[in-house]
Design an enzyme around this catalytic site. Structure first.
Site, PDB file in Angstrom:
ATOM      1  N   ARG A  28      32.956 -74.318  82.161  1.00 19.69           N
ATOM      2  CA  ARG A  28      33.606 -73.069  82.911  1.00 19.69           C
ATOM      3  C   ARG A  28      34.626 -72.897  82.421  1.00 19.69           C
ATOM      4  NH1 ARG A  28      37.476 -75.756  86.288  1.00 19.69           N
ATOM      5  NH2 ARG A  28      37.440 -78.038  86.490  1.00 19.69           N
ATOM      6  N   GLY A  29      35.273 -71.849  82.835  1.00 18.09           N
ATOM      7  CA  GLY A  29      36.638 -71.242  82.282  1.00 18.09           C
ATOM      8  C   GLY A  29      36.790 -71.002  80.907  1.00 18.09           C
ATOM      9  N   ILE A  30      37.711 -71.702  80.281  1.00 17.91           N
ATOM     10  CA  ILE A  30      38.071 -71.414  78.700  1.00 17.91           C
ATOM     11  C   ILE A  30      37.008 -71.933  78.015  1.00 17.91           C
ATOM     12  CG2 ILE A  30      39.638 -71.822  77.050  1.00 17.91           C
ATOM     13  CD1 ILE A  30      41.867 -71.397  78.974  1.00 17.91           C
ATOM     14  N   ARG A  48      31.799 -82.662  83.631  1.00 19.00           N
ATOM     15  CA  ARG A  48      32.070 -84.025  84.298  1.00 19.00           C
ATOM     16  C   ARG A  48      31.314 -83.877  85.538  1.00 19.00           C
ATOM     17  NH1 ARG A  48      35.792 -85.748  88.047  1.00 19.00           N
ATOM     18  NH2 ARG A  48      36.937 -83.787  87.929  1.00 19.00           N
ATOM     19  N   VAL A  91      35.717 -87.552  80.070  1.00 14.87           N
ATOM     20  CA  VAL A  91      36.576 -87.676  78.941  1.00 14.87           C
ATOM     21  C   VAL A  91      37.385 -88.864  78.974  1.00 14.87           C
ATOM     22  CG1 VAL A  91      35.900 -85.416  77.854  1.00 14.87           C
ATOM     23  CG2 VAL A  91      37.940 -85.985  79.356  1.00 14.87           C
ATOM     24  N   GLY A 146      40.692 -80.729  80.371  1.00 13.58           N
ATOM     25  CA  GLY A 146      42.232 -81.150  80.742  1.00 13.58           C
ATOM     26  C   GLY A 146      42.433 -81.047  82.234  1.00 13.58           C
ATOM     27  N   TYR A 194      52.118 -82.613  82.324  1.00 13.71           N
ATOM     28  CA  TYR A 194      51.146 -81.740  81.741  1.00 13.71           C
ATOM     29  C   TYR A 194      51.875 -81.179  80.515  1.00 13.71           C
ATOM     30  CZ  TYR A 194      48.508 -77.478  81.263  1.00 13.71           C
ATOM     31  OH  TYR A 194      47.805 -76.327  80.641  1.00 13.71           O
ATOM     32  N   LYS A 232      50.734 -81.670  76.500  1.00 12.74           N
ATOM     33  CA  LYS A 232      50.169 -80.451  75.890  1.00 12.74           C
ATOM     34  C   LYS A 232      51.195 -80.485  74.404  1.00 12.74           C
ATOM     35  CE  LYS A 232      46.804 -78.819  78.064  1.00 12.74           C
ATOM     36  NZ  LYS A 232      45.238 -79.003  77.579  1.00 12.74           N
TER      37      LYS A 232
END
Length: 238
Positions: A16-18, A38, A53, A81, A144, A148
């Protein structure tokens, strides 16, 4: 000499998403794409492997399945993430560990496990999806932003170690992207980010995917150790 088969690409969090936008962009470029997910349903059109992960053994098994099905990954995109929004005094060890064990440690494990296949091929692309707040910092997101930010050190060390072997390692740092994860940012904070974004709009997953598509291409062979912001100008110059 026969034509080379399409390169194998592996995207974590690609359902999904990015992550899904990245998987689609790589597939459109002729790559054989596999993704991890997941929970929920796997995306159509790709080899999909259920994998948490955070569990190193699950990630290793996923890579083994992908290698057996479509060859050792020559392109990896560490995208899976989570975010956790609390100030440092309210961030417990459990929350800190959860973020690091989802965002950062799997990126290292994925890179380490993929090196041998890339060395054998004499070609490789390692791409780590970070965040522009990993460059700027962001109040209330200590775990977070740290996770990153650390991706830059990881990618640049890999760039030094693996560059002589034709393997590049780069970071893509999105700004505020219109995904479900962005919905977890407080509206007031999202509005603040928007006022600091020269293009005055949120990004799309496809904006990020196009940057990844380029870094994964043959044409990006002389780019390594770079941090590419896809942020509408948020955090420019850092």
């Amino acid at each position: 000499m026969g034509k080379q088969p399409p390169r194998s690409a592996f995207v974590t969090g690609g359902n999904r998403g990015i992550g899904l936008a990245i998987a689609r962009a790589l597939a459109e470029s002729g790559r054989r794409v596999s993704v991890t997910y997941r929970q929920g349903r796997p995306p159509l059109g790709f080899m999909a492997v259920r994998c948490d992960v955070k569990d190193g053994s699950e990630l290793e098994r996923a890579l083994q399945q992908v290698t057996a099905e479509q060859g050792p990954p020559e392109i990896i995109v560490s995208n899976a993430g989570i975010t956790h929004s609390t100030v440092v005094t309210a961030t417990g060890q459990q929350s800190w560990n959860a973020v690091m064990n989802t965002n950062l440690t799997p990126a290292f494990r994925l890179a380490r496990a993929s090196v041998s296949g890339m060395l054998a091929a004499g070609w490789g692309r390692m791409i780590f999806i970070s965040s522009v707040v990993g460059l700027t910092g962001s109040a209330g997101q200590v775990a977070y932003t740290t996770s990153k930010s650390a991706m830059t050190g990881l990618a640049r060390t890999l760039a030094w170690e693996l560059g002589p072997h034709g393997i590049t390692a780069n970071v893509v740092a999105p700004g505020v992207i219109g995904t479900r994860m962005a919905e977890g940012i407080r509206p007031k904070r999202r509005d603040q980010f928007l006022t600091m974004t020269p293009l005055r709009r949120y990004g799309t997953p496809e904006d990020v995917a196009e940057a990844v598509r380029f870094l994964a291409s043959e044409e990006a062979s002389y780019i390594t150790g770079a941090v590419l912001p896809v942020s509408g100008g948020l955090g420019m110059g850092l």
